[in-house]
Design a protein around this motif. Structure first.
Motif, PDB file in Angstrom:
ATOM      1  N   ILE A  12      36.844  44.282  28.452  1.00 46.92           N
ATOM      2  CA  ILE A  12      37.930  43.292  28.382  1.00 46.92           C
ATOM      3  C   ILE A  12      37.394  41.983  27.808  1.00 46.92           C
ATOM      4  CG2 ILE A  12      39.619  41.966  29.713  1.00 46.92           C
ATOM      5  CD1 ILE A  12      39.525  44.221  31.823  1.00 46.92           C
ATOM      6  N   LEU A  13      36.235  41.577  28.284  1.00 45.73           N
ATOM      7  CA  LEU A  13      35.670  40.305  27.830  1.00 45.73           C
ATOM      8  C   LEU A  13      35.394  40.333  26.328  1.00 45.73           C
ATOM      9  CD1 LEU A  13      33.169  39.385  30.702  1.00 45.73           C
ATOM     10  CD2 LEU A  13      35.508  38.586  30.365  1.00 45.73           C
ATOM     11  N   SER A  33      38.161  34.283  33.307  1.00 47.20           N
ATOM     12  CA  SER A  33      37.024  33.631  33.966  1.00 47.20           C
ATOM     13  C   SER A  33      36.747  34.294  35.324  1.00 47.20           C
ATOM     14  CB  SER A  33      37.269  32.135  34.138  1.00 47.20           C
ATOM     15  OG  SER A  33      38.300  31.917  35.073  1.00 47.20           O
ATOM     16  N   LEU A  34      37.805  34.771  35.958  1.00 48.02           N
ATOM     17  CA  LEU A  34      37.632  35.404  37.265  1.00 48.02           C
ATOM     18  C   LEU A  34      36.869  36.731  37.140  1.00 48.02           C
ATOM     19  CD1 LEU A  34      38.158  35.509  40.283  1.00 48.02           C
ATOM     20  CD2 LEU A  34      40.436  36.448  39.807  1.00 48.02           C
ATOM     21  N   ILE A  35      37.286  37.573  36.213  1.00 47.47           N
ATOM     22  CA  ILE A  35      36.576  38.857  36.099  1.00 47.47           C
ATOM     23  C   ILE A  35      35.171  38.659  35.535  1.00 47.47           C
ATOM     24  CG2 ILE A  35      38.627  40.339  36.018  1.00 47.47           C
ATOM     25  CD1 ILE A  35      38.250  40.566  33.002  1.00 47.47           C
ATOM     26  N   ALA A  66      40.325  29.383  37.635  1.00 48.59           N
ATOM     27  CA  ALA A  66      41.660  28.843  37.911  1.00 48.59           C
ATOM     28  C   ALA A  66      42.085  29.242  39.325  1.00 48.59           C
ATOM     29  CB  ALA A  66      42.652  29.404  36.891  1.00 48.59           C
ATOM     30  N   ALA A  67      43.145  28.617  39.809  1.00 50.05           N
ATOM     31  CA  ALA A  67      43.685  29.002  41.117  1.00 50.05           C
ATOM     32  C   ALA A  67      44.263  30.411  40.998  1.00 50.05           C
ATOM     33  CB  ALA A  67      44.756  28.011  41.542  1.00 50.05           C
ATOM     34  N   GLU A  84      34.491  27.818  41.363  1.00 53.26           N
ATOM     35  CA  GLU A  84      33.995  27.084  40.197  1.00 53.26           C
ATOM     36  C   GLU A  84      32.579  26.569  40.486  1.00 53.26           C
ATOM     37  OE1 GLU A  84      34.794  26.997  37.229  1.00 53.26           O
ATOM     38  OE2 GLU A  84      33.811  25.234  36.384  1.00 53.26           O
ATOM     39  N   GLU A  85      32.358  26.162  41.724  1.00 55.06           N
ATOM     40  CA  GLU A  85      31.011  25.719  42.095  1.00 55.06           C
ATOM     41  C   GLU A  85      30.044  26.915  42.047  1.00 55.06           C
ATOM     42  OE1 GLU A  85      30.895  23.420  45.744  1.00 55.06           O
ATOM     43  OE2 GLU A  85      28.697  23.335  45.644  1.00 55.06           O
TER      44      GLU A  85
END
Ligand code: ARG
Length: 582
Positions: A478-479, A558-560, A491-492, A96-97
């Motif tokens: 996908i986005l 958010s990860l991809i 997210a975790a 996230e940082e």
């Protein structure tokens, strides 16, 4: 932003101290047994000698002091290893940082520093050939990498615009059109603004003249013309200017297609004004000595394993050579830009030349101790069969031809697979072709030779540029189906593939720093290949858009999205970009 290894090493060192041992034993490394753990510390094994006890005893004591929140697994295993897996919470916070920091939190190591990157080295009036590909794209990548780290970067093409090729053209032109005013030594008027030749004339003039080099009479004329041009003969300077005016826009056009751009279009001729003063100074201070009628700068050192001959400064006929202009160029760069570093990218067959020039510059004080000099000598690009790249009739392939061959090859694929609508074919083709060409080159260690294999480079699978683009395009698609994703926090990790991807993302800065330190764009390629592999593994093993749990889905997205940002940044450093569809 701190690198993960630095963060967990600091924590490990604190744990060693808290357990009563020296901090220095707490070095953490990436695990060499990824099946067992992600990171490891072997410090207890060395500490055991100092503290005269069993390593496992130390490892156990240290493990007690670690913060359990940071890890999903902490293990002390025989004989004394400490094995670690990061916690989801730790990775989430770290990514996230990265996501919200400028440039993914890369530390700007080059802030306040200036670097000159000397690359490309095109020779005016001679067509660019395939030998010019590597210095252009390796140099461009290294320049962009430095810029990303905050360096003030000056890319200088260092044109070959002052050598024999100019004299050859002048001599050839004189044979064909002796009546032109440029050849009349008594002419004092203004020379025509229009050149007496076109670009295509020039493309014929030079090879014709060059082929006549074996004729001693013609060769003598060309040498004299070169010498007189350098001495400032007015008519020859005017022809030279015509050649420059015609040749430079054409060079720029080709470099543009490669997405290679220069801050400075200086050349050997720009070094010329510095030469007389420099030579006089080197003679006066005793750095230049007479040897068989020539002025040379001895540069041998006691520690040399191979003989390093003196650098020739002025030939016995009074003319200056390649090394002279390079030395004078260093002088010019120091005076104008006072850079912290000069980085040269050329064929490695010029290694000795640069060794001599750098030593001459160093010992004569033209550069001081504060300026670093580096020569990246690249290997040769051979044909797919491993033999020197030749055209069917045995000639040297033009760079433009190589680019258009690759483009045609890719265009056929794009059309056959009906990837995009007709009006997007060209743009998509161009991007894929560039990725194929550049990644095919840059993924090799610069110093190594490699084989140019169009089919392999342009494949959409395997360790290729198009594969990286394909991965980016997949994420984009996908986005775009998901909707607004820009603000979604990380997210975790919800599954092991997500975790692998997250760990791969954390290696962005370390990979870039290694590439920077060793001037090796191939390390960026290796990194994005690994990252793309993690993206695709994650994609295949995870239902992303069809996930019903909206929170989970948002985390995936958010990860991809972060992976996409990193891949796009990395390929931009390599000098190519992704299409919308593929
Ligand atoms: N023009 C040269 C050649 O074709 C390359 C120039 C490289 N840069 C330099 N500073 N010498 O070999």
């Amino acid at each position: 932003m701190k690198k993960i290894l630095d963060i967990i090493t600091a924590k490990m060192q604190q744990a060693f101290v808290d357990a009563g041992y020296e901090a220095s034993y707490g070095q953490v490394t990436v695990s060499n047994r990824p099946d067992l753990c992600e990171y490891q510390c072997n410090g207890a094994l060395s500490a055991a000698k100092q503290y005269k006890c069993a390593p496992i005893q130390i490892a156990n004591a240290v493990v007690e002091k670690l913060n359990a929140d940071d890890y999903s697994m902490i293990e002390a295993v025989m004989p004394g290893f400490i094995n670690l897996k990061l916690s989801g919470h730790f990775l989430q916070a770290y990514l996230e940082e990265m996501r919200t920091a400028p440039d993914f939190g890369v530390t700007k190591l080059g802030e306040g520093k200036t670097i000159v990157v000397d690359y490309g080295g095109a020779n005016v009036a001679k067509p660019l050939h395939i030998g010019h590909l590597r210095p252009a794209i390796i140099g461009e990548a290294l320049k962009r990498l430095h810029k990303f780290f905050g360096f003030n970067t000056i890319g200088d093409i260092h044109l070959g615009d002052w050598g024999l090729q100019m004299g050859l053209i002048i001599a050839e032109l004189q044979e064909r059109q002796p009546e032109l005013p440029y050849f009349d030594p008594d002419f004092t008027g203004e020379y025509p603004a229009e050149a007496p030749f076109t670009l295509s004339d020039l493309e014929e003039l030079y090879p014709t003249a060059s082929a006549k080099k074996t004729d001693p009479v013609f060769a003598e004329k060309a040498h004299t013309a070169t010498f007189e041009l350098q001495q400032g003969r007015r008519g020859y300077r005017a022809i030279w200017q015509h050649i420059m005016n015609i040749s430079l826009p054409d060079l720029e056009r080709i470099y543009n297609t490669l997405n290679v751009h220069y801050e400075k279009w200086l050349g050997e001729s720009d070094a010329d004004p510095y030469i007389p003063g420099m030579v006089a100074d080197l003679k006066e201070r005793g750095f230049a000595v007479l040897s068989e009628g020539a002025w040379v700068v001895p540069v041998a050192e006691e520690t040399d394993k191979k003989e390093v001959p003196p650098m020739i400064l002025v030939k016995s006929d009074g003319s200056s050579i390649y090394a002279t202009t390079d030395l004078a160029t260093i002088l010019q760069r120091m005076q104008d830009w006072n850079p912290d570093k000069m980085l040269y990218v050329t064929d490695k067959r010029q290694n000795l030349h640069f060794e001599q020039v750098f030593r001459a510059a160093r010992k004569s004080g033209i550069i001081g101790a504060a300026t670093e000099m580096e020569h990246v000598g690249h290997g040769t690009m051979n044909g797919a069969d491993g033999k020197p790249f030749k055209t069917r009739d045995g000639g040297v392939l033009r760079l433009e031809q190589l680019i258009s061959d690759m483009t045609d090859f890719v265009r056929t694929k794009v059309m056959e697979n009906k990837i995009v609508s007709d009006d997007e074919v060209e743009e998509t083709t161009r991007k894929i072709a560039m990725a194929a060409l550049k990644y095919g080159d840059l993924s090799n260690q610069p110093t190594k030779d490699y084989n140019f294999d169009m089919e392999r480079f342009a494949a959409f699978e395997g360790n290729t540029g198009p594969y990286i683009l394909y991965t980016i395009v997949r994420i984009k698609s996908i986005l775009s189906r998901y909707g607004a994703w820009e603000q979604l926090p990380i997210a975790a990790p919800a599954n092991p593939h997500a975790k692998d991807l997250m760990i791969a993302i954390t290696k962005f800065t370390p990979a870039l720093e290694s590439a920077l330190k060793s001037s090796a764009p191939n390390l960026i390629c290796a990194y994005i290949y690994e990252l793309a592999g993690c993206v695709n593994k994650f994609y295949h093993e995870t239902r992303i858009l069809s996930e019903e749990d909206e929170t989970l889905k948002a985390g995936y997205i958010s990860l991809i999205a972060l992976a996409k940002g990193i891949l796009e940044t990395a390929i931009d450093l390599l000098g190519f970009s992704a299409p919308e569809k593929m």
